[in-house]
Design a protein around this motif. Structure first.
Motif, PDB file in Angstrom:
ATOM      1  N   LEU A 100     -27.058 -22.691  -3.843  1.00  0.00           N
ATOM      2  CA  LEU A 100     -26.471 -21.676  -4.710  1.00  0.00           C
ATOM      3  C   LEU A 100     -26.645 -20.283  -4.113  1.00  0.00           C
ATOM      4  N   ARG A 101     -27.579 -20.162  -3.168  1.00  0.00           N
ATOM      5  CA  ARG A 101     -27.760 -18.939  -2.378  1.00  0.00           C
ATOM      6  C   ARG A 101     -28.756 -19.286  -1.276  1.00  0.00           C
ATOM      7  N   ASP A 102     -28.455 -18.946  -0.048  1.00  0.00           N
ATOM      8  CA  ASP A 102     -29.343 -19.258   1.056  1.00  0.00           C
ATOM      9  C   ASP A 102     -29.169 -18.212   2.154  1.00  0.00           C
ATOM     10  N   GLY A 103     -30.316 -17.772   2.713  1.00  0.00           N
ATOM     11  CA  GLY A 103     -30.234 -16.780   3.781  1.00  0.00           C
ATOM     12  C   GLY A 103     -29.440 -17.295   4.961  1.00  0.00           C
ATOM     13  N   MET A 104     -29.761 -18.494   5.441  1.00  0.00           N
ATOM     14  CA  MET A 104     -29.021 -19.095   6.538  1.00  0.00           C
ATOM     15  C   MET A 104     -28.691 -20.546   6.258  1.00  0.00           C
ATOM     16  N   ASN A 105     -29.691 -21.399   6.130  1.00  0.00           N
ATOM     17  CA  ASN A 105     -29.622 -22.857   6.045  1.00  0.00           C
ATOM     18  C   ASN A 105     -29.503 -23.450   7.446  1.00  0.00           C
ATOM     19  N   LEU A 106     -30.649 -23.574   8.092  1.00  0.00           N
ATOM     20  CA  LEU A 106     -30.695 -24.102   9.454  1.00  0.00           C
ATOM     21  C   LEU A 106     -30.389 -25.589   9.504  1.00  0.00           C
ATOM     22  N   VAL A 107     -30.551 -26.314   8.395  1.00  0.00           N
ATOM     23  CA  VAL A 107     -30.221 -27.738   8.410  1.00  0.00           C
ATOM     24  C   VAL A 107     -28.753 -27.931   8.764  1.00  0.00           C
ATOM     25  N   ALA A 108     -27.893 -27.020   8.325  1.00  0.00           N
ATOM     26  CA  ALA A 108     -26.473 -27.115   8.659  1.00  0.00           C
ATOM     27  C   ALA A 108     -26.273 -27.075  10.172  1.00  0.00           C
ATOM     28  N   LYS A 109     -26.977 -26.178  10.840  1.00  0.00           N
ATOM     29  CA  LYS A 109     -26.858 -26.074  12.292  1.00  0.00           C
ATOM     30  C   LYS A 109     -27.501 -27.277  12.977  1.00  0.00           C
ATOM     31  N   GLU A 110     -28.624 -27.727  12.430  1.00  0.00           N
ATOM     32  CA  GLU A 110     -29.287 -28.900  12.994  1.00  0.00           C
ATOM     33  C   GLU A 110     -28.399 -30.133  12.872  1.00  0.00           C
ATOM     34  N   TYR A 111     -27.697 -30.258  11.761  1.00  0.00           N
ATOM     35  CA  TYR A 111     -26.801 -31.398  11.586  1.00  0.00           C
ATOM     36  C   TYR A 111     -25.715 -31.402  12.656  1.00  0.00           C
ATOM     37  N   VAL A 112     -25.112 -30.269  12.899  1.00  0.00           N
ATOM     38  CA  VAL A 112     -24.046 -30.181  13.908  1.00  0.00           C
ATOM     39  C   VAL A 112     -24.585 -30.576  15.273  1.00  0.00           C
ATOM     40  N   ALA A 113     -25.739 -30.015  15.654  1.00  0.00           N
ATOM     41  CA  ALA A 113     -26.307 -30.301  16.971  1.00  0.00           C
ATOM     42  C   ALA A 113     -26.730 -31.757  17.112  1.00  0.00           C
ATOM     43  N   ALA A 114     -27.075 -32.396  16.004  1.00  0.00           N
ATOM     44  CA  ALA A 114     -27.570 -33.775  16.051  1.00  0.00           C
ATOM     45  C   ALA A 114     -26.468 -34.809  16.238  1.00  0.00           C
ATOM     46  N   GLN A 115     -25.206 -34.429  16.100  1.00  0.00           N
ATOM     47  CA  GLN A 115     -24.123 -35.401  16.069  1.00  0.00           C
ATOM     48  C   GLN A 115     -23.815 -36.026  17.433  1.00  0.00           C
ATOM     49  N   ASP A 116     -23.306 -37.244  17.376  1.00  0.00           N
ATOM     50  CA  ASP A 116     -22.771 -37.929  18.553  1.00  0.00           C
ATOM     51  C   ASP A 116     -21.402 -37.327  18.863  1.00  0.00           C
ATOM     52  N   PRO A 117     -21.209 -36.711  20.037  1.00  0.00           N
ATOM     53  CA  PRO A 117     -19.912 -36.068  20.343  1.00  0.00           C
ATOM     54  C   PRO A 117     -18.729 -37.020  20.262  1.00  0.00           C
ATOM     55  N   GLU A 118     -18.973 -38.300  20.460  1.00  0.00           N
ATOM     56  CA  GLU A 118     -17.883 -39.271  20.418  1.00  0.00           C
ATOM     57  C   GLU A 118     -17.558 -39.740  19.001  1.00  0.00           C
ATOM     58  N   ASP A 119     -18.444 -39.469  18.069  1.00  0.00           N
ATOM     59  CA  ASP A 119     -18.210 -39.894  16.681  1.00  0.00           C
ATOM     60  C   ASP A 119     -18.942 -38.951  15.729  1.00  0.00           C
ATOM     61  N   PRO A 120     -18.591 -37.667  15.739  1.00  0.00           N
ATOM     62  CA  PRO A 120     -19.345 -36.689  14.939  1.00  0.00           C
ATOM     63  C   PRO A 120     -19.024 -36.787  13.457  1.00  0.00           C
ATOM     64  N   GLY A 121     -19.994 -36.362  12.652  1.00  0.00           N
ATOM     65  CA  GLY A 121     -19.801 -36.313  11.217  1.00  0.00           C
ATOM     66  C   GLY A 121     -19.203 -34.989  10.778  1.00  0.00           C
ATOM     67  N   VAL A 122     -19.102 -34.830   9.456  1.00  0.00           N
ATOM     68  CA  VAL A 122     -18.460 -33.662   8.851  1.00  0.00           C
ATOM     69  C   VAL A 122     -19.509 -32.872   8.073  1.00  0.00           C
ATOM     70  N   LEU A 123     -19.507 -31.555   8.262  1.00  0.00           N
ATOM     71  CA  LEU A 123     -20.414 -30.676   7.526  1.00  0.00           C
ATOM     72  C   LEU A 123     -19.685 -30.074   6.328  1.00  0.00           C
ATOM     73  N   ILE A 124     -20.264 -30.262   5.135  1.00  0.00           N
ATOM     74  CA  ILE A 124     -19.832 -29.545   3.939  1.00  0.00           C
ATOM     75  C   ILE A 124     -20.910 -28.523   3.621  1.00  0.00           C
ATOM     76  N   ILE A 125     -20.531 -27.242   3.611  1.00  0.00           N
ATOM     77  CA  ILE A 125     -21.516 -26.171   3.439  1.00  0.00           C
ATOM     78  C   ILE A 125     -21.059 -25.204   2.356  1.00  0.00           C
ATOM     79  N   SER A 126     -21.993 -24.783   1.539  1.00  0.00           N
ATOM     80  CA  SER A 126     -21.714 -23.790   0.497  1.00  0.00           C
ATOM     81  C   SER A 126     -21.313 -22.455   1.107  1.00  0.00           C
TER      82      SER A 126
END
Length: 476
Positions: free
Chosen positions: A373-399
């Protein structure tokens, strides 16, 4: 927090990082937060010292610093008293500043006793730091617990470059002035040479407050002047170590924990949320959106699995205990309504996991659902992107109320966390998104992370701190 030490140390240039808590060597393999990961690299490159509270309660107000070395960095820690913990930490920091800065004045529990404790502990920090400051020392203070620290250091004649970084949002003028001593709080900030914030919105809010409350003069290039003192404010969105995140994700996926998760999920798509237990994270509404998805999309029943990891925090604050009970009740309601003998749709885990395990979970997830509902950054969002398999990446839904949404908006699905139907529709869109679109969106976000990683973040801040200090010295 691995890393080499001395090969690239800066000569004759010391750095003192100050934060409320310091990472314990006992928990080094655990799920360290963004602050810990964010400053260790800078400390390893400098002759670095990290100073802060050790997390222990002690009745001795005069306890001396304890020193230890870990991972190429020197640490100096001290305990605080039970009364200081109640007033400084639980009281002013987390029952006043935390809700206020997260735009929740309805949750502010103000008292003068808490303010006194907050100032008293900041003065104690200053007393511990003063003897450690040498002619070439830079001091970098972190987060809302220590706003007055720069002022008290200046009161002890410390003339070193003082930088301050706020990891949480900075609210607008009309919210800030709910605090009875808001002008003093803003004036304390003017003691720093450089104030770093997460986003341009936070930057605008702080500038407006300085102008409205303290008649600050805007000198251009984000430099302000208050009562003859010049300081700079700027946005430095904190980031992650991309290579480290990728390595952890691969190891985590192949670990025993990662393989156990894989077996339990099978071929079902996994949605994941990872947030410290806090009312600002929007988990309650997230559960409602997932329930709405199961209501509206019958083909997802028996199929999609949502794992929400919410380690407990601030267990001595009533608000958090109440939130935990509420989320447990809602998770039980969703599972009671939709679960089958071979499928549990919502797994709510009120515990923490090590970084490697969490990154492995992120890599296996088709969707990350991060709706604060309010967040300074949310590093988990960035960690999720970096963690993905480039050949089959997931989708980020972010507030759109998380700082990370500004940097990742060209690849993420950006939602309004208050719109339950909208988040539900976005979940369905993410689960159905074709591979080529997922790859394209992921690549756009990775380009951002690789351009602005955690190393650039710390280097840019510290370089600008020195520039501002030199400019201030030249103008005096």
């Amino acid at each position: 927090m691995g890393g080499s030490l001395l090969s690239d140390k800066e000569p004759n240039n010391r750095l003192i990082v100050v934060s409320n808590r310091v990472p314990s060597p006992k928990g080094a393999g655990g799920n360290q937060g963004g602050l810990a990961v964010g400053v260790m690299n800078a400390l390893q490159k400098a002759d670095g010292l990290w100073l802060g509270w050790n997390g222990e309660i002690d009745g001795d107000n005069n306890a001396q610093l304890s020193h230890y070395d870990f991972d190429g960095v020197r640490f100096a820690t001290f305990p605080i008293t039970e009364h200081d913990h109640k007033t400084y930490y639980t009281g002013f920091s987390n029952e006043i500043l935390w809700p206020l800065f997260h735009y929740r004045p309805d949750k502010v529990e103000y008292s003068r006793e808490s303010l006194d404790g907050y100032l008293r502990v900041n003065q104690r920090f200053a007393r511990h730091i003063k003897p450690l400051v040498e002619p070439d020392t830079r001091v970098w203070v972190h987060d809302y617990h220590l706003i007055p620290l720069g002022y008290y250091l200046r009161q002890t004649s410390v003339d070193a470059p003082l930088g301050y970084f706020l990891h949480i949002p900075f609210p607008p003028w009309d919210v800030v002035r709910i605090l009875p001593e808001y002008e003093d709080l803003l004036r304390y900030l003017t003691s720093y040479d450089l104030i770093g914030l997460q986003t341009e919105i936070d930057l605008k809010n702080l500038r407006d407050c300085m102008v409205m409350a303290l008649d600050a003069r805007d000198l251009g290039d984000n430099v302000l002047e208050v009562e003859g003192r010049r300081f700079k404010i700027a946005a430095y969105p904190i980031s992650i170590d991309v290579n480290d995140a990728q390595d952890l994700a691969k190891k985590g996926e192949q670990s025993a924990t990662g393989q156990r998760l894989k077996r339990s999920i099978g071929d079902r798509p996994l949605v994941i949320g990872v947030d410290r237990l806090d009312y600002s994270k929007g988990v309650y509404k997230r559960f409602q959106a997932f329930e709405r998805l199961l209501e509206n999309a019958e083909h997802q029943r028996g199929n999609v699995v949502f794992i929400q990891i919410s380690p407990p925090s601030r267990t001595d604050v009533h608000e958090y205990a109440q939130l935990r009970s509420t989320l447990e009740r809602v998770a039980g309601h969703v599972n009671g309504r939709f679960a089958d003998y071979d499928w549990t749709p919502l797994r709510y885990l009120n515990r923490g996991y090590g970084r490697e395990a969490v990154f492995g979970f992120l890599r296996q997830s088709r969707v990350a659902l991060l709706t604060p509902l309010r967040d300074g950054m949310n590093l988990v969002a960035k960690e999720y992107v970096a963690a993905q398999d480039p050949e089959d990446p997931g989708v980020l839904i972010i507030s759109h109320l998380a700082g990370a949404s500004w940097e990742l908006k060209d690849g993420a699905l950006v939602c309004n966390p208050y719109d339950i139907d909208g988040v539900s529709d976005m979940l369905e869109q993410a689960l159905a998104m074709p591979l080529e679109e997922r790859k394209l969106r992921w690549r756009r976000m990775m380009d951002v992370l690789e351009t602005n990683d955690i190393h650039n973040w710390s280097q840019n801040f510290l370089a600008e701190l020195m520039e501002m200090k030199l400019a201030n010295s030249a103008s005096q």
